[in-house]
Design an enzyme around this catalytic site. Structure first.
Site, PDB file in Angstrom:
ATOM      1  N   ASP A 126       0.836  -1.203   0.000  1.00 14.17           N
ATOM      2  CA  ASP A 126       0.000   0.000   0.000  1.00 14.17           C
ATOM      3  C   ASP A 126       0.873   1.257   0.000  1.00 14.17           C
ATOM      4  OD1 ASP A 126      -2.282   1.603   0.087  1.00 14.17           O
ATOM      5  OD2 ASP A 126      -2.350   1.604   2.277  1.00 14.17           O
ATOM      6  N   HIS A 169      -0.728  -1.135  12.187  1.00 12.52           N
ATOM      7  CA  HIS A 169      -0.542  -2.493  11.684  1.00 12.52           C
ATOM      8  C   HIS A 169       0.888  -2.722  11.225  1.00 12.52           C
ATOM      9  CE1 HIS A 169      -2.319   0.179   8.524  1.00 12.52           C
ATOM     10  NE2 HIS A 169      -1.176  -0.133   7.951  1.00 12.52           N
ATOM     11  N   GLN A 236      -2.082  -6.161   5.721  1.00 10.51           N
ATOM     12  CA  GLN A 236      -1.773  -5.256   6.826  1.00 10.51           C
ATOM     13  C   GLN A 236      -2.505  -5.768   8.068  1.00 10.51           C
ATOM     14  OE1 GLN A 236      -3.199  -1.776   4.668  1.00 10.51           O
ATOM     15  NE2 GLN A 236      -1.145  -0.906   4.639  1.00 10.51           N
ATOM     16  N   ARG A 266       5.131  11.288  11.908  1.00  7.85           N
ATOM     17  CA  ARG A 266       3.719  11.291  11.492  1.00  7.85           C
ATOM     18  C   ARG A 266       3.068   9.992  11.950  1.00  7.85           C
ATOM     19  NH1 ARG A 266       0.903   8.963   7.267  1.00  7.85           N
ATOM     20  NH2 ARG A 266      -0.878  10.108   6.417  1.00  7.85           N
ATOM     21  N   ASP A 268       0.567   7.522  11.648  1.00  8.61           N
ATOM     22  CA  ASP A 268      -0.378   7.103  10.620  1.00  8.61           C
ATOM     23  C   ASP A 268      -1.572   6.382  11.249  1.00  8.61           C
ATOM     24  OD1 ASP A 268      -0.961   6.524   7.684  1.00  8.61           O
ATOM     25  OD2 ASP A 268      -0.937   4.493   8.521  1.00  8.61           O
ATOM     26  N   GLU A 310      -2.204  11.858  11.927  1.00  5.87           N
ATOM     27  CA  GLU A 310      -2.976  11.690  10.690  1.00  5.87           C
ATOM     28  C   GLU A 310      -4.398  11.289  11.091  1.00  5.87           C
ATOM     29  OE1 GLU A 310      -4.054   9.144   6.880  1.00  5.87           O
ATOM     30  OE2 GLU A 310      -3.416   8.276   8.767  1.00  5.87           O
ATOM     31  N   HIS A 377      -0.125  12.790  -1.067  1.00  7.61           N
ATOM     32  CA  HIS A 377       0.071  11.512  -1.737  1.00  7.61           C
ATOM     33  C   HIS A 377      -1.229  10.746  -1.902  1.00  7.61           C
ATOM     34  CE1 HIS A 377      -0.465  10.301   2.383  1.00  7.61           C
ATOM     35  NE2 HIS A 377      -0.557   9.049   2.005  1.00  7.61           N
ATOM     36  N   ASP A 378      -2.268  11.152  -1.150  1.00 10.90           N
ATOM     37  CA  ASP A 378      -3.496  10.365  -1.077  1.00 10.90           C
ATOM     38  C   ASP A 378      -4.568  10.962  -1.984  1.00 10.90           C
ATOM     39  OD1 ASP A 378      -4.832   8.154  -0.135  1.00 10.90           O
ATOM     40  OD2 ASP A 378      -4.561   8.655   1.967  1.00 10.90           O
ATOM     41  N   ARG A 503      -4.171   6.328  -7.310  1.00 13.93           N
ATOM     42  CA  ARG A 503      -3.395   7.378  -6.630  1.00 13.93           C
ATOM     43  C   ARG A 503      -2.027   7.571  -7.276  1.00 13.93           C
ATOM     44  NH1 ARG A 503      -4.065   5.235  -0.577  1.00 13.93           N
ATOM     45  NH2 ARG A 503      -3.579   3.326  -1.718  1.00 13.93           N
TER      46      ARG A 503
END
Length: 627
Positions: A126, A169, A236, A266, A268, A310, A377-378, A503
């Site tokens: 991912d 994860h 994940q 960051r 996540d 995030e 990036h998303d 993406r």
């Protein structure tokens, strides 16, 4: 273990750590025991882990810690400017990024966010968010020594380095996961393993699906019949933070990265990290306990390191991750709702929702610091205030999402945007959007049609959106390539490992041949690069852009123009943003003269300013004005 004072015979550096620890001991122990009351000597082990991490922190970082402790607002400066990039796409590897630091400095960037680069399985990661080793770098990007060297170089140049820490994860290929699959009970307990679907089915009654189209459900059945929780993708595996060993080991992994010289971690998917049957497994109170303990761990071991949360949710669920004045959690959060509302406003031409969003943000304590951005990036998810839109305009969620996606994929008549959908779910009438800023602003379509008039309009729109981002309080962050107007990378469709994930349309390789044109004002890269640098420099020069300035929205007299006012130390700035593709006259009633900062035009009155289509104006009040 009882609280104790630092050993006066120990080295001065150790006494500094012990003093920090003792100041936070009582709260840390209470929080830890609230989550893990039956952990035995678990808290002792957690404290020893903190002490071990401190001893591994090199002198240069300890010195930085002490300097930033003396200036705790060091990261709230108005000259802070971020850029996020993929190491491989930008410069091949970490050594390549280090060699390109002069370019990053030329961009005015002093906050560099490297997208996920830790070891992860190729094709099942991912985009790097399925980590198989938190202490190794992906081989093709370099080594941990290369990362530390880059961090050292950034520190010398005054650039803060940010790195993702995937908390929720691990990859199915992580050592813990491998040993759990082989049946080692202590490692099975680090995840959520079940021998039948009885309990997983109960979880799925209340847990929303993250990716209902591409990865339905919240559990995966392995080849041998075992069932494991996988809220995101099957590869994940969700970690069980109800296990104190998981929290201790993951905190040590975080501190390991901090000790490599990372300035910003960051966190996540932090809202997801605590799971409890019968709940949504989102934003549970225990998540905030864990976040607070992570903050304490960093303040004790590496107080110069910041935590970036995030939290991609509506404002009511985002703000609690700042914590409280006396019990702070994250230093910074993403301003995701403003980002989505900005693109909605561009498509509709109506500023009502965006003004409402800014009024909500401006009402928050000035201590709350957001990262502001246009693209990342998303994908862009349309998490808008639909109850308000329905009440105010009769707008329904599903049809409106379809309109927005049609507009930004160029299907809507007259739209110059060029994007692609992500996770399109026809059953729910839902989809998210992908594309670079320039392509969504119409640059790609204008260049394809060889229409110089439309191209100028599209470039103006791009600069206006960046001016809007820079006008907000907080840290503005540019997505790498936006500074030169990089377009969509449609070639990803030809790559088997990428073509199923749209993406990648905005994750293409950085086009250095375009960057070479940044000094030529007659080119697209030159116009955008120089225009953006001018905006950034103006922001850094003027105190009214400080994070603690007064900020409020006003009525511009036009439904298409957002008026944002900023004031500090007698300096007053009016920012006008035209979200219409037509010329519009707008402004506010104020006495005295104003100078437009970008183009240096002077106005005796600003209640009737003409704005270009999708244009903007930064109007600074002449010195000495009292209103």
């Amino acid at each position: 273990m009882k609280k104790r004072e630092g050993d006066l015979s120990s080295p001065r550096e150790d006494r500094v750590f012990e003093a920090r620890l003792n100041r936070r001991w009582e709260e840390l122990e209470k929080l830890y025991n609230s989550l893990y009351p039956d952990s035995g000597d678990g808290f002792d082990g957690f404290v020893e882990m903190l002490r071990r991490s401190w001893k591994a922190r090199k002198p240069q970082l300890q010195e930085q810690d002490q300097l930033r402790e003396q200036n705790p607002d060091w990261y709230r400066r108005r000259d802070m400017l971020g850029m996020m990039l993929y190491t491989g796409a930008f410069a091949g590897n970490l050594k390549g990024v280090e060699s390109k630091l002069p370019y990053i400095q030329e961009c005015g960037v002093n906050y560099l966010h490297l997208m996920p680069l830790l070891k992860s399985p190729k094709g099942r990661s991912d985009g790097g968010y399925a980590v198989s080793d938190f202490r190794s770098v992906q081989k093709e990007l370099g080594t941990m020594e290369d990362l530390e060297s880059l961090a050292d170089s950034c520190r010398e140049k005054g650039i803060c380095l940010c790195l993702d820490f995937v908390m929720n994860h691990t990859s199915e290929e992580h050592e813990w996961a491998k040993r759990a699959r082989e049946g080692e009970q202590s490692y099975r307990e680090r995840y959520f393993f079940y021998d039948s679907w009885e309990i997983p089915r109960e979880f799925e009654k209340t847990v929303p699906q993250v990716f209902p189209t591409t990865a339905p459900g919240s559990f995966t059945q392995l080849e041998d019949g075992q069932i494991v929780m996988t809220n995101f993708y099957p590869y994940q595996w969700d970690l069980n933070y109800g296990n104190p060993v998981v929290f201790c080991d993951m905190t040590e992994n975080l501190l390991y990265l901090a000790n490599r010289g990372i300035d910003v971690i960051r966190l996540d998917a932090v809202p997801y990290i605590w799971k409890e049957l019968g709940t949504s497994c989102r934003n549970l109170p225990q998540v905030h306990t864990l976040s607070r303990m992570l903050r304490i761990a960093c303040e004790t071991v590496c107080p110069s390191v910041l935590l970036l949360g995030e939290v991609v949710m509506e404002p009511a669920k985002v703000v609690p991750y700042f914590g409280t004045w006396d019990r702070p959690e994250c230093h910074m959060l993403y301003n995701v709702t403003t980002m989505a509302s900005t693109w909605h406003t561009l498509a509709t031409g109506d500023i009502s929702l965006l003004r409402r969003q800014m009024e909500a943000v401006c009402a928050l304590p000035k201590e709350f610091l957001f990262l502001n951005y246009l693209r990342c990036h998303d994908d862009i998810g349309w998490g808008l205030d639909y109850p308000w839109l329905r009440e105010r305009f009769g707008i329904e969620e599903v049809p409106h999402k379809k309109y927005l996606n049609d507009y930004f994929t160029g299907k809507w008549p007259g739209s110059g945007s060029r994007g692609e959908l992500y996770n399109d779910d026809p059953r729910l009438g839902d989809a998210r959007l992908c594309g670079t800023t320039a392509s969504l602003c119409g640059v790609e379509a204008a260049e394809y049609e060889k229409d110089p008039f439309r191209l100028e309009r599209a470039i103006s729109c791009d600069l206006t959106l960046h001016a809007w981002m820079l006008s907000q309080s907080g840290i503005p962050v540019i997505y790498s390539g936006d500074e030169i107007g990089q377009l969509n990378d449609w070639a990803y469709h030809e790559e088997p490992e990428k073509r199923e994930d749209s993406r990648y349309i905005h994750r293409g390789n950085f086009q250095w041949e375009l960057a070479e044109l940044r000094g030529d004002p007659d080119t697209r890269p030159g116009k955008l690069f120089q225009g953006l640098r001018r905006l950034e420099q103006l922001r850094a020069q003027n105190p009214c852009f400080d994070a603690d300035a007064e900020v409020w929205a006003e009525d511009s007299g036009s439904p298409h123009v957002l008026a944002l006012c900023r004031r500090k130390n007698g300096q007053k700035l009016l920012c006008l943003f035209n979200f219409s593709p037509e010329f519009v006259r707008a402004g506010i009633k104020r006495e005295g003269g104003y100078t437009e900062l970008m183009y240096e035009n002077h106005y005796d009155r600003i209640e009737d300013v003409e704005l270009y289509p999708n244009g903007f104006a930064w109007l600074m009040a002449d010195a000495g004005q009292s209103n």
